[in-house]
Every structure is written in structure tokens, then in C-alpha cells.
Enzyme design. Structure first.
Site, PDB file in Angstrom:
ATOM      1  N   ASP A 346       0.842  -1.194   0.000  1.00  0.00           N
ATOM      2  CA  ASP A 346       0.000   0.000   0.000  1.00  0.00           C
ATOM      3  C   ASP A 346       0.879   1.247   0.000  1.00  0.00           C
ATOM      4  O   ASP A 346       1.858   1.339   0.753  1.00  0.00           O
ATOM      5  CB  ASP A 346      -0.884  -0.031   1.250  1.00  0.00           C
ATOM      6  CG  ASP A 346      -1.807   1.159   1.341  1.00  0.00           C
ATOM      7  OD1 ASP A 346      -2.683   1.301   0.476  1.00  0.00           O
ATOM      8  OD2 ASP A 346      -1.646   1.956   2.285  1.00  0.00           O
ATOM      9  N   GLU A 382       1.694  -0.416  -5.031  1.00  0.00           N
ATOM     10  CA  GLU A 382       0.761   0.658  -5.356  1.00  0.00           C
ATOM     11  C   GLU A 382       1.646   1.887  -5.562  1.00  0.00           C
ATOM     12  O   GLU A 382       2.158   2.452  -4.601  1.00  0.00           O
ATOM     13  CB  GLU A 382      -0.229   0.890  -4.221  1.00  0.00           C
ATOM     14  CG  GLU A 382      -1.265   1.960  -4.564  1.00  0.00           C
ATOM     15  CD  GLU A 382      -2.213   2.246  -3.416  1.00  0.00           C
ATOM     16  OE1 GLU A 382      -3.416   2.416  -3.677  1.00  0.00           O
ATOM     17  OE2 GLU A 382      -1.754   2.305  -2.255  1.00  0.00           O
TER      18      GLU A 382
END
Length: 715
Positions: A346, A382
Site C-alpha cells: 500500500d 501501489e
């Protein structure tokens, strides 16, 4: 009370039982003293408090003979409480061990968990002497037998990978085939009903939203909501207890083993960019109390405040060697002892930041690339955060795949009918080479997605033009504003057959595009059955039917069969359609090649490995802003060792116009013919057909796929 601790060892970090006693080791560069606090079995009473007797470098440590697994404990750190200088030591706050693998008890949003007095006009510059121990869970000395070495996973290659993104609870909570006692748990995730569903879809990897132990933010609890998605980690070694089923902690490993036995890998979405302690007004739970200035990035010249490149209040300082070590130890733990096959990082840009900004050769990325334990696992970034220069699509090193938001937006824009969008689609169909074809990277580096947990579901992409997030309690202002969606004429559910037909066809076209694109496809759990979130494109706090997959309403993306059979292309079941797409992709290497296609001539036959045409056979008018149709011929890459000698070829026609068209087919070669294999406008999208002639009729608003067959053998 117990006797004083022996010196022990600075390694390993955490609480380690060796069969005769337990060693405790914790990192803090700026503390003056670290105390180990032991608790009764129910966690309600502190039974002993002892200073860790030794400090080796910045690691404090001690050893207690005879202290068994199952003992509850925590730390208290002494040092300077000077927020204006970046220090927030407060021994009245019981701190989690960053390396604990288990918790006992629950978090409470109580004022005592703050290091400061909430009622003071000095805010976080004030000091709280309230003991937080009654309001926080305790760390647990784990039995090493709970974490034996894990067996290797299936080791599926990237070219065979089909990722299914899912939430542990949301996937199973409302599934009628999952036993009620294990719905919403790790045990239920790998139940027979779920395995059957995933295998029928051709899924090779399940990507789970965060399962590291996390905390519900106070502002959500005060609104009677919770952090459903779990992007608020506090323990990077402990599975989140709220998903425990009857098997408890053992259920997690059993889940992974069952997936592996079915040939499915398990990828974790991990949040190492920030923690649940939030900004300067947040609670003191672990890292802030152990050494705020060492664990976090603080604003230069204003160390009272945190660098907020994550948008979540703080940013972990992974450039600190011990913070980096913690992250690497965590990754290795999940691979070696929990059997995990990969990670989706993330806000990965935040992890790759050095003092000068993003650095693809920085400490974190270098460590990951050289680590032998991580060499065989899937790594997905990401590629953005909200800090300066934070958008870094295509800039992560070889070995990483990346979530490709440009793929998502380009495909949605094309099927919505945006100007110039056909040109954007063309680049995405071939793996986004402009972003990824460098430094030896492969086409699988582009993780292609139509949807993800963050945003509209696929059904809602065809139902809503605007987000409908009022239930989140933020006046509808949260969530993405640029969704590139199209409600097909009516905002929200509709019983108009024409609207419902258009929506179902749009979903089919979007899905077909995903499965026919070079790169790694990712399917959002529930999209295969038309799951809707009623227009909420940021359901992070919706631990309720909005956030759970509605299995009882399977196929609801067709608006409850409102088509009435008026359109032959809508009556087919969406789930069966996705299953057919997965089978086609698995059977045809031409649509899942590992190298980029650039139209190079193949040594085997002198033909280009990719060709673009207008459906009428003429050259494409790439400068035409209204270009809406294109055909694509895929052959085996000229760069493969065989020089393109494989016989697989796939011809695809994309037509977003409402009107049909006549498509000229490429010359098939002696003794061969083209056979229509997929037609998103047909009642049976995968009905086998006889050989076509030199041209074929293409329906309006459709994707049509042809493959080669021996003349006279097609069926």
C-alpha cells in the site's frame, strides 16, 4: 513479583521463548529506560514491572528464566516528553511490542491512550499521567510451535496469474454456502464453497485486504462505524483477531494451506507506510511511545508534527535501519512461517522515499530485491502516495509488478465513449509498454484492473455517475471524484429493460477487455456476480451489507433480470461469462505473453507479432479523436526463444458504437480458418462456430474474438 531479569540478548527482536525462558528485545534510540510489564492471565492486573537491564546499541534487552509462552506483557518507555523536539516518551502509556505475534484484549478509544491531556489548552504539548493499560490489549509471549516453517506454495508463474482481490469478512459474511459458524473468518475464507467458486473462476491468487492487526479510529467509533478495510495497522507480525474463527490463530495457517492445496496463492495487502497512531493528536500505542523521533518522519524545523505523505496522519521512517529491519523481518515472517506467496505494498512510494524523495535504488527497494527469502514471492507496488512527486507508475525496479490505474481509467473512458480514448485503450491492451518496458521488466508488471476495493464496483461503474457516500458520515465528500463511470441513462437501480441491457453489455465488454489484455488481470471480488455497493465508492468504514458481497443477489448487476429476455446478449449469467473468459485466457498464450509486443517481425514466418487495423481492414486513423473501433491481431512474440514459431494467434475487434460493422479478417494461411470464439453481444458468448469467410459481422457495442483452426475442424 519476579526476580530481576538477566541480561539476555539483543537478538532476535521481540519476545522469544527458548524452552527454558523468554528473551525480550526492543529498539529505542532515544529512551532513557525501558520497562517490561507483566500481567495476569486475564490482562486486568499488572503483576510485575522490571527495567530491561542491558542496552546493546539501540536495542534494550533482558531474559527471564522460566517465563512461559502465553504470558501477557507490554512496555513502558522513559525519556523526554518534548513534542516540540519530536520526543513523546510517557511511561504511563503501556506499549505494544512491535514484534508481537499475538494480542489479548481489545483497543479502546479512551483519553488515557493519549500521551497528553485532551482537555488542556496546550493540546498535545500537555502531559497525561493516566495509565493506559486498562484500555489497550497486551502482547503475548508466543509458543514457537504455533509458527513452524511453512511449506512452499504453488509457485504459479506470472503469465498464468489471475488475481482476485477480496476482504476476509466481506467475501464470506453473506455467502449461503459457507457454514454460518465460520462466515467472516479465515476459516470461512478457505471453505469448500469458496474454493469451488474461486477454482471455477480460474483464480490463481487471492489478494487479501489488510490482515495485519489494526485499530478502529476514534472518529469512526464515535459515528458507530469502524475501519472495515483495515488500512490502519498497529502490529506487523500479528494476524487481525477479529477474523479468527473456531480455530483461532491456527485458522490463518490452515486457510493458507487449503488455498495452496487447491493451487491458489495468497497475497497480502500490507501497510508499512503509516501506523494507527495517527498525527500529533493520536493515541500512544506503540512506536510513538517507544521512540517517536526514530520510527516516524517528522517535519524539518517543526518536529512536533509528522510528515504526512500517506494522508493518514503519519509516515513511518523506513530509511531508519531498525524500522527497515522491522519491515523486512515482518515480510520474512509471513513468508517463512505463515506461507504467504506475495505482497501488495500500500502506498509503496512512501516506502521508497529517502531524504531527497523517491529513490528506486533506495534502502527499502534494495533490501527487498536482494533478500533470498523474498526472491520467490510476488511483489506488487501501489505506485503512489500523496507526497511531493508521489505518482511513480512504472518506476519501480525489475521484479515488482504495479497497480495500473491508467489501465483502469483508459478502459472505462473507451467504453464510456470519451474523445481520444481509443488511442489510450490501445496502449493499455499491450501491457502499457510506455510505462513498463524498461530495465528488463516484463509485461506482467502491469496489474490491470477495472475496479478495486477503493472505488466503484463494476456494477456501479455502469449504474452511477456520482458517488453516493453519505453513509460514511463525511457529507459525501470522501472517495474518488473522477470515476469515469456511466450510469447508462439512469442514476442508480433501474427497471427499464433498455437501460439494464446496456449495463449488462457494458459489464461484459469491460470484463472481456480485462481478460484479453497483456499484463496481469485483477478481478475485484463480487464483480463476477454483479455485486453493488449502492454507489458508495469508498466503503472503507462499511462493515455491513454495503461492504459485504451480496451472494444472494448474484447477478444483480443486470438489475434483477429486468431485461425480460429482450436482448439475446443479456440473458446469459455474468458468472458463467467470467468463467468462460478465464478459460479462454488460460488456453491462449497469445493474450498473456510475458514480453512486450512492438510489431517486430518474427523469425519463424516474417510476420509481425502484433498488428493494428480498422475493422474494415484499412489503416487506423490514430489522430481521429472520435476513433471508436479497432482490431488487433496478436501472435507469439518475435522476442521469444522460438522466434514466434507457436501457432496461437488471436484476432480481436473492439466496437463501442451502437451500430454493427463488417470486419475484414486477416489472411488465415493455408489450410486454416478463423473461428468466432467470443462475442459479448451473443446469448452464448462462447458458442463455437464454423469457419468464417474473409469477413464477419460485428455487433454494436461488443468485443469479438477469433482464433485460428484447421479448415473443416471448427466446431
Amino acid at each position: 513479583m519476579i526476580a530481576h531479569l538477566q541480561p539476555g540478548s539483543p537478538n532476535p527482536l521481540g519476545a522469544s521463548f527458548d524452552g527454558e525462558g523468554t528473551n525480550f528485545a526492543v529498539y529505542s534510540a532515544n529512551a532513557r529506560k525501558i520497562e517490561l510489564c507483566l500481567f495476569s492471565a486475564d490482562g486486568a492486573r499488572e503483576t510485575a514491572r522490571h527495567a530491561l537491564p542491558e542496552r546493546t546499541g539501540h536495542v534494550w534487552h533482558g531474559y527471564k528464566p522460566g517465563l512461559p509462552p502465553g504470558t501477557l506483557y507490554g512496555y513502558r518507555a522513559h525519556g523526554s516528553y518534548a513534542p516540540e523536539r519530536g520526543h513523546r516518551f510517557n511511561p504511563h502509556k503501556l506499549l505494544l511490542d512491535p514484534y508481537t505475534r499475538e494480542f489479548r484484549g481489545r483497543w479502546s478509544d479512551h483519553p488515557a491512550t493519549r500521551g497528553y491531556d485532551e482537555n488542556s489548552p496546550q493540546l498535545d504539548l500537555s502531559y497525561s499521567a493516566c495509565d493506559s493499560a486498562p484500555h489497550v490489549p497486551k502482547s503475548v509471549v508466543s509458543d514457537p510451535a504455533l509458527f513452524p516453517a511453512a511449506a512452499p506454495g504453488p509457485g504459479n508463474g506470472w503469465s498464468e496469474t489471475l488475481i482476485y482481490e477480496a476482504h476476509v469478512k466481506g467475501l464470506t459474511r453473506a455467502h449461503p454456502g459457507v457454514p454460518e459458524a465460520v462466515r467472516g473468518t479465515y476459516d470461512g475464507l478457505a471453505s469448500e464453497a469458496m474454493l469451488e467458486h474461486l477454482l471455477a473462476l480460474g483464480i490463481t491468487a487471492v489478494e487479501l485486504l489488510p490482515v495485519h492487526a489494526f485499530v478502529d479510529e476514534g472518529f469512526l467509533l464515535r459515528k458507530r462505524l469502524s475501519n472495515y478495510w483495515g488500512y490502519n495497522s498497529i502490529g506487523f507480525f500479528a494476524p487481525e483477531p477479529r477474523y479468527f474463527g473456531p480455530s483461532g490463530l491456527a485458522g490463518f495457517r490452515a486457510m493458507v494451506e487449503r488455498f495452496h492445496a487447491a493451487g491458489i496463492e495468497v497475497i497480502l495487502d500490507v501497510v508499512y507506510n503509516h501506523t494507527a497512531e495517527g498525527d500529533h493528536r493520536g493515541p500512544t500505542l506503540c512506536y510513538r511511545g517507544l521512540d517517536n523521533a526514530a520510527y516516524y518522519r517528522l517535519l524539518a524545523g517543526q518536529p512536533r508534527y509528522y510528515v504526512n505523505d500517506t494522508g493518514c496522519g503519519n509516515t513511518l521512517d523506513v530509511s531508519n535501519p531498525f524500522v527497515l529491519r522491522m519491515v523486512m523481518d515482518s515480510l520474512r515472517f509471513w513468508v517463512q512461517h505463515m506461507g504467504i506467496d506475495g505482497f501488495r505494498f500500500d502506498l509503496a512510494t512512501a516506502l521508497a522515499r529517502e531524504e531527497h524523495g523517491f529513490d528506486r535504488n533506495g534502502g527499502f527497494l534494495d533490501c527487498v530485491q536482494q533478500d533470498p527469502v523474498l526472491a520467490g514471492v510476488k511483489l506488487i507496488a501501489e505506485p503512489w502516495d500523496i507526497g511531493p512527486g508521489g505518482y511513480r507508475l512504472g518506476e519501480f525496479p525489475n521484479g515488482f509488478a504495479e497497480w495500473n490505474d491508467q489501465y483502469r481509467d483508459a478502459v472505462r473512458k473507451y467504453w464510456r465513449g470519451d474523445s481520444h480514448s481509443t488511442q489510450g485503450l490501445a496502449a493499455r491492451l499491450l501491457g502499457s509498454a510506455g510505462e513498463f518496458d524498461r530495465c528488463g521488466r516484463r509485461s506482467w508488471a502491469s496489474v490491470n484492473m477495472l475496479t478495486a476495493h477503493d472505488g466503484f464496483t463494476l456494477a456501479d461503474v455502469t449504474r452511477y455517475n456520482e458517488r453516493h457516500n453519505l453513509a460514511n458520515g463525511e457529507s459525501g465528500a470522501d472517495g474518488h471524484n473522477a470515476n469515469f463511470s456511466d450510469n447508462c441513462g439512469v442514476e442508480g437501480p433501474s427497471d427499464d429493460p433498455a437501460v439494464c441491457r446496456r449495463r449488462m453489455r457494458r459489464q461484459r465488454n469491460l470484463l472481456a477487455t480485462l481478460f484479453l489484455s497483456q499484463g496481469t488481470p485483477m478481478l475485484l471480488g463480487g464483480d463476477e456476480i454483479g455485486n453493488s455497493q449502492d454507489g458508495n465508492n469508498n466503503a472503507y468504514c462499511q462493515d455491513n451489507p454495503t461492504g459485504w458481497i451480496d451472494w444472494a443477489g448474484a447477478g444483480a448487476g443486470a438489475d434483477a433480470d429486468a431485461d425480460g429476455g429482450a436482448d439475446a446478449g443479456v440473458g446469459a449469467d455474468l458468472l458463467a461469462f467470467v468463467q468462460g473468459l478465464a478459460r479462454f485466457r488460460a488456453a491462449h498464450p497469445a493474450v498473456r505473453q510475458t514480453v512486450f509486443l512492438h510489431g517486430a517481425l518474427r523469425e519463424a514466418d516474417g510476420k509481425p507479432d502484433v498488428e493494428w487495423h480498422a475493422p474494415d481492414g484499412n489503416a487506423l486513423q490514430w489522430r481521429d479523436p472520435g476513433l471508436s473501433r479497432l482490431s488487433l491481431l496478436l501472435r507469439g512474440s518475435a522476442e521469444t526463444a522460438a522466434g514466434g514459431s507457436d501457432g496461437d494467434a488471436v484476432f480481436i475487434v473492439f466496437n463501442r458504437d451502437d451500430e454493427g460493422a463488417e470486419a475484414v479478417l486477416p489472411e488465415p494461411g493455408p489450410g486454416r480458418c478463423w473461428v468466432r470464439r467470443i462475442d459479448t453481444a451473443a446469448a452464448d458468448a462462447f458458442a463455437s462456430a464454423a469457419c468464417t469467410g474473409a469477413s464477419a459481422r460485428i455487433a454494436g457495442s461488443s468485443v469479438t474474438v477469433f482464433t485460428l483452426a484447421a479448415a473443416g475442424s471448427a466446431s
